[in-house]
Design a protein around this motif. Structure first.
Motif, PDB file in Angstrom:
ATOM      1  N   ASP A  93       0.819  -1.208   0.000  1.00 46.73           N
ATOM      2  CA  ASP A  93       0.000   0.000   0.000  1.00 46.73           C
ATOM      3  C   ASP A  93       0.855   1.262   0.000  1.00 46.73           C
TER       4      ASP A  93
ATOM      5  N   VAL B 285      -2.175  -5.259  -4.656  1.00 47.65           N
ATOM      6  CA  VAL B 285      -1.618  -4.480  -3.557  1.00 47.65           C
ATOM      7  C   VAL B 285      -1.887  -5.222  -2.248  1.00 47.65           C
TER       8      VAL B 285
ATOM      9  N   ASP C 191      -2.205  -4.848   1.265  1.00 44.16           N
ATOM     10  CA  ASP C 191      -2.468  -3.677   2.102  1.00 44.16           C
ATOM     11  C   ASP C 191      -2.487  -4.060   3.577  1.00 44.16           C
TER      12      ASP C 191
ATOM     13  N   GLU D 255      -1.708  -1.637   5.717  1.00 43.25           N
ATOM     14  CA  GLU D 255      -1.972  -0.322   6.296  1.00 43.25           C
ATOM     15  C   GLU D 255      -0.774   0.272   7.023  1.00 43.25           C
TER      16      GLU D 255
ATOM     17  N   THR E 140      -0.161   3.893   7.091  1.00 43.14           N
ATOM     18  CA  THR E 140      -0.438   4.594   5.842  1.00 43.14           C
ATOM     19  C   THR E 140      -1.871   5.127   5.904  1.00 43.14           C
TER      20      THR E 140
ATOM     21  N   THR F 152      -4.279   4.241   4.153  1.00 44.16           N
ATOM     22  CA  THR F 152      -5.324   3.215   3.997  1.00 44.16           C
ATOM     23  C   THR F 152      -5.881   2.817   5.362  1.00 44.16           C
TER      24      THR F 152
ATOM     25  N   LEU G  66      -7.934   2.350  -2.064  1.00 47.08           N
ATOM     26  CA  LEU G  66      -7.134   2.196  -3.278  1.00 47.08           C
ATOM     27  C   LEU G  66      -7.935   1.557  -4.406  1.00 47.08           C
TER      28      LEU G  66
ATOM     29  N   GLN H 139      -6.899  -4.835  -4.240  1.00 40.88           N
ATOM     30  CA  GLN H 139      -6.382  -4.402  -2.942  1.00 40.88           C
ATOM     31  C   GLN H 139      -6.729  -5.507  -1.952  1.00 40.88           C
TER      32      GLN H 139
ATOM     33  N   LYS I  24      -6.516  -6.934   1.754  1.00 42.88           N
ATOM     34  CA  LYS I  24      -6.270  -6.594   3.147  1.00 42.88           C
ATOM     35  C   LYS I  24      -5.578  -7.770   3.844  1.00 42.88           C
TER      36      LYS I  24
END
Length: 200
Positions: A75, A100, A102, A104, A114, A116, A122, A164, A166
């Motif tokens: 991310d 990505v 992510d 965070e 970040t 996010t 994103l 994206q 997580k």
């Protein structure tokens, strides 16, 4: 916020039985993740150029339209290269897939959060830029479907696709790819083009 996916498991799954898939990894943890899944001559891990992974992937996808190109990045790196989303969406390479991971956080500089972590979307940005497929992935089943998309060939390909994913913010063992940039470039070129063309 506790998430359900582990980055190494996600990357291992996406790269399992990868065949001739071309892989670009953003600097830091994504480069370590693809190396932990198995160092490969058709992998190009970045040691720098933060924000550039997507554009390198675009160049490869346009130069090699018969090959699928997967960019795996973080991310923080993607946030630094947001302009690439507009350029990729404008060119619409059907063989390019941006993933990505992510967590965070900026893993390279001390695990600062970040944006996010503060709600920046994103996948929504990629959709607004013009990606026809832009996914927010939170489950193993969704990772499986994403893998199926990434490995499609020919007319079945539906990129450019943005995902994206997580993932947990976790401290993992560092698995370093080769460090020498010239070696990585030449290894990748030879694996992609063959000795005669790559070294001509």
């Amino acid at each position: 916020m506790k998430k359900s996916l582990h980055r190494r498991e996600v990357v291992n799954h996406l790269l399992d039985d990868r065949g001739e898939l071309l892989v670009v990894a953003g600097l830091g943890a994504p480069a370590w993740d693809i190396t932990a899944a198995g160092d490969h001559p058709l992998s190009f891990p970045l040691w720098g150029a933060m924000g550039g992974a997507g554009m390198i992937g675009l160049g490869l996808a346009m130069a090699q339209p018969q090959r699928n190109v997967l960019v795996i990045t973080g991310d923080g790196e993607m946030l630094m290269g947001l302009g690439s989303l507009a350029v990729i969406a404008a060119h619409k390479p059907p063989n390019l897939f941006i993933v990505v991971l992510d967590n965070e956080h900026y893993g390279e500089t001390g695990m600062q959060k970040t944006v996010t972590a503060l709600g920046v979307d994103l996948a929504g940005m990629a959709k607004s830029a013009g990606f026809t497929q832009s996914l927010l992935v939170k489950s193993k089943a969704e990772v499986g479907s994403l893998k199926d998309e990434i490995h499609k060939k020919g007319r079945a390909r539906t990129g450019p696709l943005f995902a994206q994913i997580k993932v947990d913010s976790e401290k993992l063992p560092i698995v370093l790819p080769p460090r020498e940039g010239a070696y990585l470039k030449n290894r990748f070129r030879i694996a992609l083009l063959g000795h005669a063309i790559a070294l001509a």
